[in-house]
Design a protein around this motif. Structure first.
Motif: not given
Length: 481
Positions: A381, A383, A385, A418-419, A452, A454
């Motif tokens: 992944w 990320n 933000n 969350s990934a 966040n 991903y």
């Protein structure tokens, strides 16, 4: 021959007499000029026949002595007739009188002429006044360019009152209580380390310790972050809303700024309301366009029929309005996240990351993107933000360019928070040579916050063949009201 000599003699005599007369006039001119230049500004102003009252005000405020010094000044002197209408409360209040007097005095010499360009001149009281040809603010200059030993003075047919700037007008106003209360709630104390005294070092943190006794400032977040409408040096326009309109627009915004408490939601919504109501540039009522662009790129519709009142200030204009009907699509534009600006990676795969500059064959425009291949990590992944996302639903699009292989094609998905969160948006096949946006679906942000996201790669793990791959030009979050 005798006739010619006589003509020459007569001509010579005429020229001599003419030169003698001109010399006499020039001597008279010099005599007047020299007399003026031998006196200081106060002396000349006090001797003028129609400036007695202003000269008395100079004495009362102590500026007779200042205008008798060697420093150079320009003074705009109202006539006795003009000062007949001066408010007695100004004359009886020393502080107010000093501000009034100094609003007619500036440093350096300024000549008045119909050919001069308009110029804003800094007065001693800190305000700026406009010198335009033979006008000083709204006053006519009836006697211009009177010299003295230490400067110039002009006689004007009106006095020029000292007026508030945009911020001062708001502070002194009683017409927009809700708008005013919120703006003043943004005041805070700023500790200026550049002016503070260093008194030591914290033994635990190692940070410098300061004494801020003489290094604190009163500041305001609207002035800091939106428009410093308290600044006299630049022109501004400030829109203030009457209570009903303030409440209406605030209620429209509140759903999109939900936080954990009602107070913080209202405060956040209020700031995002007022932040689009301060503008650089002075727009009088006649100069207002139908749309202004805020410092944050938001289109603000201006309905002139909704202007309750307009006030000229020392640095621009204040318009009190009964309505500013924001369009939500202007207030909340799409959020764009660039693929080449990630926040973090699942693991160090520096050797597999390509930051590319490409050309879109559909429109010939260049773009930047990110491409990873053969990184040997299942469900890898990247990320991103995204700060300050509003509490709303978003339609989510991306452009993910696969210009490296027609087969095999790979899949990737977008996950939120969350990934491992695979329930929001499914995997999407990255088509070959597709440079267009792809709709991924919708996401909902329940509270105003940083989020966040991903970009998650294929569930396989390989270091060859191009099966492990991630590509991203950008993600676009479009508000779905």
């Amino acid at each position: 021959m005798l006739f010619k000599r006589n003509k020459l003699t007569i001509a010579t005599l005429a020229i001599t007499l003419a030169l003698s007369a001109c010399s006499k006039k020039w001597d008279d001119h010099n005599q007047v000029t020299d007399n003026n230049i031998n006196n200081n500004l106060y002396q000349n102003i006090s001797k003028a026949s129609n400036t007695t009252i202003f000269s008395q005000l100079l004495v009362k405020t102590g500026y007779d002595k200042i205008l008798a010094s060697s420093k150079t000044y320009t003074v705009w002197v109202p006539t006795d007739q003009a000062l007949q209408s001066l408010d007695p409360s100004i004359v009886s209040d020393t502080a107010k009188l000093r501000l009034f007097v100094t609003n007619h005095i500036c440093n350096e010499s300024y000549l008045a002429s119909t050919t001069n360009p308009d110029q804003r001149i800094l007065m001693i009281d800190g305000k700026y006044e406009l010198l335009s040809g033979l006008k000083f603010d709204s006053a006519n200059i009836i006697t211009a360019n009177q010299y003295a030993a230490n400067g110039i003075y002009h006689i004007i047919d009106k006095f020029v009152p000292r007026i508030d700037n945009c911020w001062e007008w708001m502070q002194n106003s009683t017409t927009v209580p809700m708008n005013k209360t919120f703006l003043l709630s943004l005041n805070y104390i700023y500790n200026d380390t550049s002016k503070a005294k260093i008194i030591g070092v914290d033994p635990v943190t190692g940070q410098t310790q300061y004494d801020f006794t003489n290094a604190t400032q009163n500041r305001n977040r609207f002035l800091d972050k939106v428009a410093n409408v308290n600044d006299e040096t630049s022109p501004y326009t400030l829109i203030l809303l009457v209570d009903n309109s303030f409440t209406t627009e605030l209620n429209k915004l509140t759903p999109w700024f939900k936080t954990s408490t009602t107070d913080s939601t209202n405060r956040l919504s209020s700031f995002h309301l007022v932040r689009d109501l301060g503008f650089k540039g002075a727009y009088s009522p006649s100069q207002l366009p139908d749309t202004l662009i805020s410092q944050f790129g938001v289109k603000v519709p201006i309905n002139k029929s909704a202007i309750v009142a307009s006030y000229r200030t020392s640095n621009g204009w204040v318009h009190v309005m009964s309505q500013v009907n924001f369009t939500l699509t202007y207030k909340f534009p799409s959020v764009i996240v660039q693929g080449e600006a990630p926040t973090a990676f699942a693991a160090d795969r520096t050797a597999n990351v390509l930051y590319r500059i490409r050309v879109n064959p559909n429109n010939g425009q260049t773009f930047k993107d990110l491409l990873m291949q053969n990184y040997s990590y299942a469900s890898y992944w990247i990320n991103y933000n995204v700060p300050a996302m509003n509490s709303m639903r978003y339609n989510v699009y991306w452009v993910a360019v696969n210009d490296v292989q027609a087969t095999p094609l790979w899949q990737q998905r977008l996950s939120m928070d969350s990934a491992a969160n695979a329930t929001v948006l499914p995997y999407v096949t990255v088509a070959y040579q597709n440079y267009n946006e792809v709709l991924l679906g919708q996401v909902t942000v329940n509270q105003f916050r940083n989020v966040n996201f991903y970009v998650v790669g294929p569930t396989v793990s390989t270091n060859s063949g191009g099966t492990d791959a991630i590509s991203l030009d950008y993600i676009r979050f479009e508000p779905a009201f």
